[in-house]
Design a protein around this motif. Structure first.
Motif, PDB file in Angstrom:
ATOM      1  N   MET A   1      17.030  80.151 -72.875  1.00 17.99           N
ATOM      2  CA  MET A   1      16.726  81.310 -72.039  1.00 17.99           C
ATOM      3  C   MET A   1      17.779  82.387 -72.296  1.00 17.99           C
ATOM      4  SD  MET A   1      16.102  81.390 -67.912  1.00 17.99           S
ATOM      5  CE  MET A   1      17.817  81.201 -67.488  1.00 17.99           C
ATOM      6  N   PRO A   2      17.370  83.603 -72.515  1.00 11.91           N
ATOM      7  CA  PRO A   2      18.342  84.661 -72.824  1.00 11.91           C
ATOM      8  C   PRO A   2      19.234  84.966 -71.630  1.00 11.91           C
ATOM      9  CG  PRO A   2      16.162  85.589 -72.466  1.00 11.91           C
ATOM     10  CD  PRO A   2      15.987  84.105 -72.529  1.00 11.91           C
ATOM     11  N   PHE A   3      20.484  85.333 -71.932  1.00 11.48           N
ATOM     12  CA  PHE A   3      21.445  85.675 -70.884  1.00 11.48           C
ATOM     13  C   PHE A   3      21.334  87.162 -70.551  1.00 11.48           C
ATOM     14  CE2 PHE A   3      25.676  87.465 -69.901  1.00 11.48           C
ATOM     15  CZ  PHE A   3      25.880  86.852 -68.676  1.00 11.48           C
ATOM     16  N   THR A   4      21.168  87.479 -69.304  1.00 11.01           N
ATOM     17  CA  THR A   4      21.125  88.876 -68.871  1.00 11.01           C
ATOM     18  C   THR A   4      22.338  89.132 -67.993  1.00 11.01           C
ATOM     19  OG1 THR A   4      18.706  88.851 -68.877  1.00 11.01           O
ATOM     20  CG2 THR A   4      19.781  90.652 -67.684  1.00 11.01           C
ATOM     21  N   ALA A   5      23.233  89.937 -68.493  1.00  5.47           N
ATOM     22  CA  ALA A   5      24.463  90.219 -67.751  1.00  5.47           C
ATOM     23  C   ALA A   5      24.159  91.062 -66.521  1.00  5.47           C
ATOM     24  CB  ALA A   5      25.442  90.956 -68.654  1.00  5.47           C
ATOM     25  N   LYS A   6      24.837  90.748 -65.439  1.00  4.72           N
ATOM     26  CA  LYS A   6      24.682  91.518 -64.205  1.00  4.72           C
ATOM     27  C   LYS A   6      25.577  92.748 -64.252  1.00  4.72           C
ATOM     28  CE  LYS A   6      25.064  91.135 -59.168  1.00  4.72           C
ATOM     29  NZ  LYS A   6      25.430  90.254 -58.047  1.00  4.72           N
ATOM     30  N   SER A   7      25.023  93.902 -63.938  1.00  5.92           N
ATOM     31  CA  SER A   7      25.801  95.137 -63.981  1.00  5.92           C
ATOM     32  C   SER A   7      26.849  95.152 -62.880  1.00  5.92           C
ATOM     33  CB  SER A   7      24.880  96.349 -63.823  1.00  5.92           C
ATOM     34  OG  SER A   7      25.647  97.530 -63.696  1.00  5.92           O
ATOM     35  N   GLY A   8      28.018  95.655 -63.221  1.00  2.00           N
ATOM     36  CA  GLY A   8      29.074  95.810 -62.227  1.00  2.00           C
ATOM     37  C   GLY A   8      29.169  97.233 -61.721  1.00  2.00           C
ATOM     38  N   LYS A   9      28.114  97.999 -61.924  1.00  2.00           N
ATOM     39  CA  LYS A   9      28.108  99.398 -61.481  1.00  2.00           C
ATOM     40  C   LYS A   9      27.809  99.458 -59.985  1.00  2.00           C
ATOM     41  CE  LYS A   9      24.639 101.881 -62.853  1.00  2.00           C
ATOM     42  NZ  LYS A   9      23.727 102.677 -63.706  1.00  2.00           N
ATOM     43  N   PHE A  10      28.553 100.295 -59.261  1.00  2.00           N
ATOM     44  CA  PHE A  10      28.385 100.411 -57.813  1.00  2.00           C
ATOM     45  C   PHE A  10      27.653 101.697 -57.440  1.00  2.00           C
ATOM     46  CE2 PHE A  10      32.221  97.867 -58.524  1.00  2.00           C
ATOM     47  CZ  PHE A  10      31.918  96.731 -57.769  1.00  2.00           C
ATOM     48  N   ASN A  11      27.075 101.708 -56.255  1.00  2.00           N
ATOM     49  CA  ASN A  11      26.446 102.928 -55.751  1.00  2.00           C
ATOM     50  C   ASN A  11      27.495 103.959 -55.337  1.00  2.00           C
ATOM     51  OD1 ASN A  11      23.795 101.959 -56.063  1.00  2.00           O
ATOM     52  ND2 ASN A  11      23.891 100.877 -54.100  1.00  2.00           N
ATOM     53  N   ALA A  12      28.639 103.478 -54.864  1.00  2.00           N
ATOM     54  CA  ALA A  12      29.751 104.359 -54.490  1.00  2.00           C
ATOM     55  C   ALA A  12      30.566 104.714 -55.733  1.00  2.00           C
ATOM     56  CB  ALA A  12      30.625 103.670 -53.453  1.00  2.00           C
ATOM     57  N   SER A  13      31.362 105.750 -55.630  1.00  2.21           N
ATOM     58  CA  SER A  13      32.220 106.142 -56.757  1.00  2.21           C
ATOM     59  C   SER A  13      33.522 106.746 -56.253  1.00  2.21           C
ATOM     60  CB  SER A  13      31.504 107.153 -57.664  1.00  2.21           C
ATOM     61  OG  SER A  13      31.227 108.351 -56.955  1.00  2.21           O
ATOM     62  N   ILE A  14      34.512 106.786 -57.134  1.00  2.00           N
ATOM     63  CA  ILE A  14      35.781 107.450 -56.845  1.00  2.00           C
ATOM     64  C   ILE A  14      35.560 108.962 -56.949  1.00  2.00           C
ATOM     65  CG2 ILE A  14      38.198 107.688 -57.535  1.00  2.00           C
ATOM     66  CD1 ILE A  14      37.393 104.901 -56.444  1.00  2.00           C
ATOM     67  N   ASN A  15      36.156 109.721 -56.056  1.00  2.00           N
ATOM     68  CA  ASN A  15      36.018 111.174 -56.121  1.00  2.00           C
ATOM     69  C   ASN A  15      36.547 111.701 -57.457  1.00  2.00           C
ATOM     70  OD1 ASN A  15      35.187 111.005 -53.471  1.00  2.00           O
ATOM     71  ND2 ASN A  15      37.148 111.687 -52.621  1.00  2.00           N
ATOM     72  N   ALA A  16      35.866 112.667 -58.022  1.00  2.00           N
ATOM     73  CA  ALA A  16      36.365 113.356 -59.212  1.00  2.00           C
ATOM     74  C   ALA A  16      37.191 114.556 -58.750  1.00  2.00           C
ATOM     75  CB  ALA A  16      35.212 113.815 -60.092  1.00  2.00           C
ATOM     76  N   VAL A  17      38.456 114.589 -59.131  1.00  2.00           N
ATOM     77  CA  VAL A  17      39.358 115.662 -58.719  1.00  2.00           C
ATOM     78  C   VAL A  17      39.897 116.368 -59.961  1.00  2.00           C
ATOM     79  CG1 VAL A  17      41.517 116.231 -57.541  1.00  2.00           C
ATOM     80  CG2 VAL A  17      40.003 114.475 -56.593  1.00  2.00           C
TER      81      VAL A  17
END
Length: 313
Positions: free
Chosen positions: A1-17
């Protein structure tokens, strides 16, 4: 069965300054993944590297630093030389001599030097104080005024002086406000809340959550940064989503491993190599833990960290 990596991307983010102006302005933060996790999502703004000079010039610096500034007669000359170093994104000026328990230089003298430096370079500026909260409140207020229109970082307001610093830097002159706490996530969050209650835009705030040289209680620094980033991204805590700037130079070059001369500690080898090692190891560790910008001193350290950022992000 192929491995599907789970994304570590979040809905929140660090402010861009963003700080600085024009083509040389830099932006930090903006990521929605853990530090250096570019395999989970693109990190648009790689960690930035600044170079530090102080009002003392080369007076207290080791020979291995002085050699890079040969021929510099003034602080403005030093600033131009520093700005030309490979890998430098911004310039940090530390007003170390303002300490009432040290040289006790006047605010007028230090702000005059700051103006000379600001006129000499077009890089973004970070202004650091003398670590005396009362004097820093005065220095930072005058610095914010002197750098009006420069979009500089005033690093940093503390719990004892945040009203004065925040009002001058963040409200009156629209600079970026640094919030400095002592290696504690709760203190960091509390100070951010207090500064925002003054009316300072959270998108114009960066944090200095504290640091130390590697080997000197450094596990507290790392655990604090880890917890700050986890709260900001996993929990979506808006009061901890400010990017982090870490002044590494003054810590790394203040410990015995970097300061001891080859005469005093011949078994330790080259002082310059030791100092660079301490600075690089500390800088890379805090970046891996969550710092979005580091302030360094040795040109070789800056070159190494800048090169690593190009490879890793």
């Amino acid at each position: 069965m192929p491995f599907t990596a789970k994304s570590g991307k979040f809905n929140a983010s660090i402010n861009a300054v963003e700080f600085g102006t024009g083509d040389k302005a830099v932006k930090i933060g903006g990521e929605n993944v853990f530090p250096l996790y570019s395999f989970d999502a693109a990190i648009e703004n790689a960690p930035k590297v600044g170079i530090e000079i102080t009002d003392f010039g080369m007076e207290h610096e080791p020979e291995c630093i002085k050699k890079y500034y040969e021929g510099c007669a003034t602080l403005a000359d030093m600033a131009r030389k520093a700005a030309s170093m490979e890998g430098v994104d911004f310039l940090s000026f530390r007003m170390e001599g303002g300490d009432p328990n040290g040289a006790n230089k006047s605010t007028e003298e230090l702000i005059g030097e700051l103006k000379e430096i600001a006129d000499a370079v077009d890089l973004p500026l970070v202004v650091c104080g003398c670590k005396n909260v009362e004097k820093d409140a005065e220095l930072f207020s005058k610095a914010a005024e002197a750098l009006n229109g420069k979009n500089a970082v005033i690093l940093s307001a503390k719990e004892e002086n945040y009203k004065t610093v925040g009002a001058a830097a963040g409200l009156a002159y629209k600079q970026v406000v640094g919030a400095e706490s002592a290696v504690d996530i709760n203190l960091a969050k509390q100070l951010n809340v207090l500064i925002s209650q003054l009316g300072v835009d959270s998108k114009s705030v960066v944090m200095n959550v504290g640091t130390a040289a590697v080997g000197y209680g450094f596990e507290y620094v790392i655990s604090t940064m880890d917890r700050v980033k986890a709260a900001a991204l996993q929990q979506g805590d808006a009061n901890l989503q400010m990017p982090i700037i870490t002044p590494v130079a003054s810590e790394a070059w203040g410990v015995k491993e970097a300061m001891a001369s080859e005469t005093d500690a011949p078994e330790w080898g080259s002082q310059e190599e030791r100092g660079i090692d301490m600075e690089v190891e500390t800088a890379m560790a805090v970046i891996a833990a969550g710092s979005n910008a580091v302030i360094l001193k040795h040109p070789e350290s800056i070159k190494i960290i800048s090169g690593l950022m190009k490879e890793l992000v």
